[in-house]
Design an enzyme around this catalytic site. Structure first.
Site, PDB file in Angstrom:
ATOM      1  N   SER A   1       0.825  -1.217   0.000  1.00 66.47           N
ATOM      2  CA  SER A   1       0.000   0.000   0.000  1.00 66.47           C
ATOM      3  C   SER A   1       0.855   1.261   0.000  1.00 66.47           C
ATOM      4  O   SER A   1       0.330   2.336  -0.203  1.00 66.47           O
ATOM      5  CB  SER A   1      -0.922   0.065   1.208  1.00 66.47           C
ATOM      6  OG  SER A   1      -0.943  -1.088   1.947  1.00 66.47           O
TER       7      SER A   1
ATOM      8  N   HIS B   1      -2.765  -2.933  -6.114  1.00 60.36           N
ATOM      9  CA  HIS B   1      -3.145  -2.586  -4.748  1.00 60.36           C
ATOM     10  C   HIS B   1      -4.644  -2.783  -4.541  1.00 60.36           C
ATOM     11  O   HIS B   1      -5.450  -1.987  -5.019  1.00 60.36           O
ATOM     12  CB  HIS B   1      -2.726  -1.133  -4.446  1.00 60.36           C
ATOM     13  CG  HIS B   1      -3.029  -0.717  -3.045  1.00 60.36           C
ATOM     14  ND1 HIS B   1      -3.317   0.575  -2.693  1.00 60.36           N
ATOM     15  CD2 HIS B   1      -3.107  -1.445  -1.903  1.00 60.36           C
ATOM     16  CE1 HIS B   1      -3.552   0.627  -1.393  1.00 60.36           C
ATOM     17  NE2 HIS B   1      -3.446  -0.583  -0.903  1.00 60.36           N
TER      18      HIS B   1
ATOM     19  N   GLU C   1      -5.913  -0.289  -7.464  1.00 61.03           N
ATOM     20  CA  GLU C   1      -4.931   0.647  -8.013  1.00 61.03           C
ATOM     21  C   GLU C   1      -3.895  -0.170  -8.785  1.00 61.03           C
ATOM     22  O   GLU C   1      -3.282  -1.086  -8.221  1.00 61.03           O
ATOM     23  CB  GLU C   1      -4.238   1.429  -6.884  1.00 61.03           C
ATOM     24  CG  GLU C   1      -5.078   2.561  -6.327  1.00 61.03           C
ATOM     25  CD  GLU C   1      -4.375   3.339  -5.211  1.00 61.03           C
ATOM     26  OE1 GLU C   1      -4.610   4.548  -5.100  1.00 61.03           O
ATOM     27  OE2 GLU C   1      -3.605   2.733  -4.432  1.00 61.03           O
TER      28      GLU C   1
ATOM     29  N   ASN D   1      -3.945   6.254  -0.592  1.00 58.69           N
ATOM     30  CA  ASN D   1      -3.413   6.377   0.768  1.00 58.69           C
ATOM     31  C   ASN D   1      -2.625   7.669   0.949  1.00 58.69           C
ATOM     32  O   ASN D   1      -2.564   8.215   2.042  1.00 58.69           O
ATOM     33  CB  ASN D   1      -2.553   5.165   1.118  1.00 58.69           C
ATOM     34  CG  ASN D   1      -3.420   3.979   1.515  1.00 58.69           C
ATOM     35  OD1 ASN D   1      -4.609   4.144   1.791  1.00 58.69           O
ATOM     36  ND2 ASN D   1      -2.854   2.794   1.522  1.00 58.69           N
TER      37      ASN D   1
END
Ligand code: 3H9
Length: 697
Positions: free
Chosen positions: A406, A427, A439, A477
């Site tokens: 991540s 991801h 992702e 994130n």
């Protein structure tokens, strides 16, 4: 060029076939064609009109691309009334998806027949509007009040069998829509069947509309259209005439057309489709993927294995020993049983997935045949590099090696292999078999066909795949880290975490940031903060209260305590009293004098932090387009769909106003509130983020 509606005479029947691929949307040409077709049939002395769609579907609705532009006559409600009023018998033959304005045309016809696979519904609420061509007036008359309210307020389509059951259609028959439509129309003519306008059908008994309105409003979590739809249905009982009801419905429809929510939801509709279309990949053929390896069978690895199994891939999952393997199998079987319960798979499919398609191994050698491997082990660069070196040694040439990290640098991970061109980030979001976002992280040397394969896999897994470049936290994130920090700073400065959570749920998030942190586990952020500490800029403000919680062993829901205290068997939690003490201690240690924040101020700071970081992510090319960021936040972070995403929200507020606020906040903390250069540029040029969506084709 073919006409949008082709007119044809077959004996007494005038056949109007729609030819507007891909979905026969009711654009102005289609509406003109239908009107002209009805008039010509009347003039020519036809006895009946058959309406159907060529290609894959009957009309899938109004042409959404026309929304927000001036309306051009004939508008759909007038057209529907005109179809219903003709002296000829009108039959609609449905296949594919008869949705929105499409179903409204069908409801204005006098008889409806459908193929067994057809679906029909009024999904307008998902676009921020309501049925605007008589749907709220005709459906209750034909299907009853409960079925009509259910269909209109949820927007969920129903099957042909269900529609027959509810009286929405008259018959289901096998064949092409043209064949079944012609046969049915001939039969009706032979029987001397009468015209049967729905507008003359009696209304069923009403319900308590105020009560229904309140319930639907609460369910919408801030979204207005479903509740307004209840008022439109109510108008059928309160109007002076059927046409007055249609007029009232139209008024509510036009009011919603003017709302930000309509703009947000339409943006979401088109962006969801545009996000995985990458111009550079149109000519690139993805590699075949029939089998997937997964390294690590924790929550994430098991979720990834589950989503792969559910999409028909075979899976080899590698764990370190027999105990861990057994635990991984339990997790996957548990996930699949959940899918069985929800009717996504049947017992036989479940068995074939767990017995035939799933292998759990403890040796990397078992990965020698797989087409792609996703690594989901501990977030530590040294561990990841070791795993990738092992994959490099065991996987066949051409196998794709993916990391589910991540935060970590995929380039550094790729450098641990002799084939960086085959390395990519995939991801997933937890739980991976439920969350829609993927992702696809493209590293410096990732080959185009490996990127194309990532997107093809995402499509197969029914994910919304978004391209991201490499940076700490990728798109999602990284942005979350920024708005979380804004929230933490507000708490340090005097806002309560519970006030912030409340403001953000009222904005439309399912959960506020502190409740989310408790759910995800506070130890994750704690580890990230420790990792970043050595390289942290000395100008950065650092809050301590979350660390104090973690130091006391409170990691959120999994330990029973975090920002909230949780009781077994009870949903949600109540404020953990220790938190206020930790915050006070933090304020004392940092000599902060707490102040109060209005709800509006909280919302603004939280959203400005999100928008500012999102603008940096786009400006640096980590995300290609603003819409890519919007879709990441929508599908991975619970951002309310009716706002379209943070950058659509920013457009609706006006980028200049956002920049003004950021500059104002920068007077308190110039380091955190550094304006994104892209935001400054857009404001200088008098443009909005959406202009950039249109530039990248
Ligand atoms: C309405 O009807 C209001 C009325 O009550 C009152 C009016 C006064 N218009 O989804 P796909 C495009 S509101 C324009 O990939 P699928 C779509 O963008 C409307 N374009 O295919 C895509 O374009 P591209 C109520 C539309 O097979 C292409 O068609 N109706 C429209 O996965 C293929 O679409 C709805 O809300 C449209 N209405 O799914 C239905 N629909 O290729 C909305 C699609 O350039 N549509 N496009 O990316 C859907 O739910 C799905 O598209 C459908 C097909 C199920 C039909």
């Amino acid at each position: 060029m073919t006409e949008a509606i082709v007119y044809e005479r077959i004996g007494d029947i005038a056949v109007l076939s729609a030819q507007n691929p891909p979905v026969n949307a009711l654009s102005i040409d289609m509406r003109r064609g239908l009107l002209a077709g009805i008039e010509r049939a009347e003039e020519e002395g036809a006895r009946a009109v058959l309406i159907y769609g060529e290609g894959r579907t009957y009309f899938a609705g109004a042409d959404i691309r026309e929304f927000g532009k001036p309306m051009v006559a004939p508008v759909l409600p007038d057209l529907c009334n005109r179809i219903e009023a003709t002296k000829l018998i009108v039959v609609s033959a449905l296949h594919g998806t008869a949705l929105g304005g499409g179903l409204e045309v069908a409801l204005s016809s006098h008889y409806r027949i459908a193929v067994p696979g057809a679906k029909m519904g009024l999904p307008e609420v998902h676009l921020g509007v309501i049925p605007g061509a008589g749907g709220t007036q005709r459906l209750p008359r034909i299907a009853g009040i409960d079925a009509a309210l259910e269909m209109i307020t949820t927007g969920r389509p129903i099957s042909a069998a269900d529609a027959l059951n509810k009286g929405v259609i008259d018959r289901v028959a096998e064949g092409s829509p043209r064949e079944i439509g012609l046969a049915y129309t001939r039969e009706l003519l032979e029987q001397g069947a009468p015209r049967r306008p729905v507008c003359y059908m009696p209304l069923p008994d009403p319900v308590d509309f105020d009560d229904t309105y309140e319930k639907v409003l609460a369910r919408g979590r801030g979204q207005l259209s479903p509740a307004i739809a209840v008022r439109a249905v109510q108008a059928a009982w309160e109007a002076e005439s059927f046409l007055d009801g249609v007029r009232q419905e139209r008024e509510l429809f036009m009011q919603l057309m003017e709302t930000d929510q309509r703009q947000g939801l339409i943006h979401a509709f088109f962006s969801e489709r545009a996000v995985s279309k990458l111009p550079e990949l149109t000519e690139v053929t993805p590699r075949d993927i029939a089998s997937m390896g997964v390294i690590g069978g924790g929550t994430m690895g098991a979720g990834i294995a589950t989503t792969a199994l559910l999409s028909g891939l075979s899976v080899v999952l590698v764990e370190r020993d027999d105990d861990a393997s057994a635990a991984a199998r339990d997790r996957i079987e548990g996930n699949l049983k959940g899918a069985l319960k929800r009717g996504k798979v049947d017992q036989a499919q479940l068995e074939s997935m767990t017995v035939e398609a799933l292998t759990i191994a403890t040796d990397y050698a078992d990965l020698s045949e797989v087409d792609l491997v996703v690594e989901a082990v501990f977030e530590d660069m040294a561990v990841k590099r070791e795993v990738f070196a092992a994959l490099d040694a065991h996987c066949r040439p051409g196998a794709i090696l993916a990391s589910n990290t991540s935060y970590l640098d995929i380039n550094e991970i790729a450098a641990a292999t002799s084939r960086p061109q085959d390395v990519i980030g995939l991801h997933f979001f937890s739980p991976a078999h439920v969350m829609k976002l993927l992702e696809v992280v493209v590293a410096d040397q990732t080959a185009p066909e490996v990127v194309a394969s990532g997107f093809a896999l995402g499509k197969r897994l029914k994910k919304i795949s978004v391209r991201s470049g490499v940076c700490d936290g990728f798109i999602g994130n990284r942005i979350m880290n920024s708005y979380r920090r804004a929230a933490d700073y507000m708490v340090l400065d005097g806002a309560s975490p519970y006030q912030i959570d409340k403001v953000m749920t009222e904005f439309g998030f399912a959960m506020g940031p502190f409740a989310v942190a408790d759910l995800a586990g506070l130890d994750i952020g704690w580890a990230a903060r420790k990792r970043r500490a050595p390289t942290r800029n000395p100008r950065e403000r650092v809050v301590q209260f979350s660390d104090m919680l973690c130091e006391g062993g409170d990691f959120g829901q999994k330990t029973g305590k975090g920002f909230y205290a949780y009781e077994a068997g009870k949903r949600g939690g109540s404020a953990n009293p220790q938190v206020a003490e930790y915050i006070k201690r933090d304020q004392r240690d940092q000599s902060v004098t707490p102040k109060s924040f209005s709800n509006e101020d909280i919302l603004r700071r939280y959203m400005c932090a999100m928008v500012n970081e999102a603008a940096k992510v786009v400006g640096e090319g980590v995300a290609r387009r603003p819409l890519d960021v919007d879709m990441v936040l929508l599908f991975g972070y619970g951002f309310p769909r009716f706002w379209g995403g943070p950058l659509k929200w920013a457009d609706l507020q006006g980028p200049a106003a956002i920049l003004d606020d950021i500059r104002r906040y920068a007077k308190e903390d110039a380091f955190f509130w550094r304006p994104a250069p892209l935001l400054e540029q857009l404001v200088n040029e008098g443009r909005i983020f959406d202009d950039l969506n249109r530039e990248v084709t």
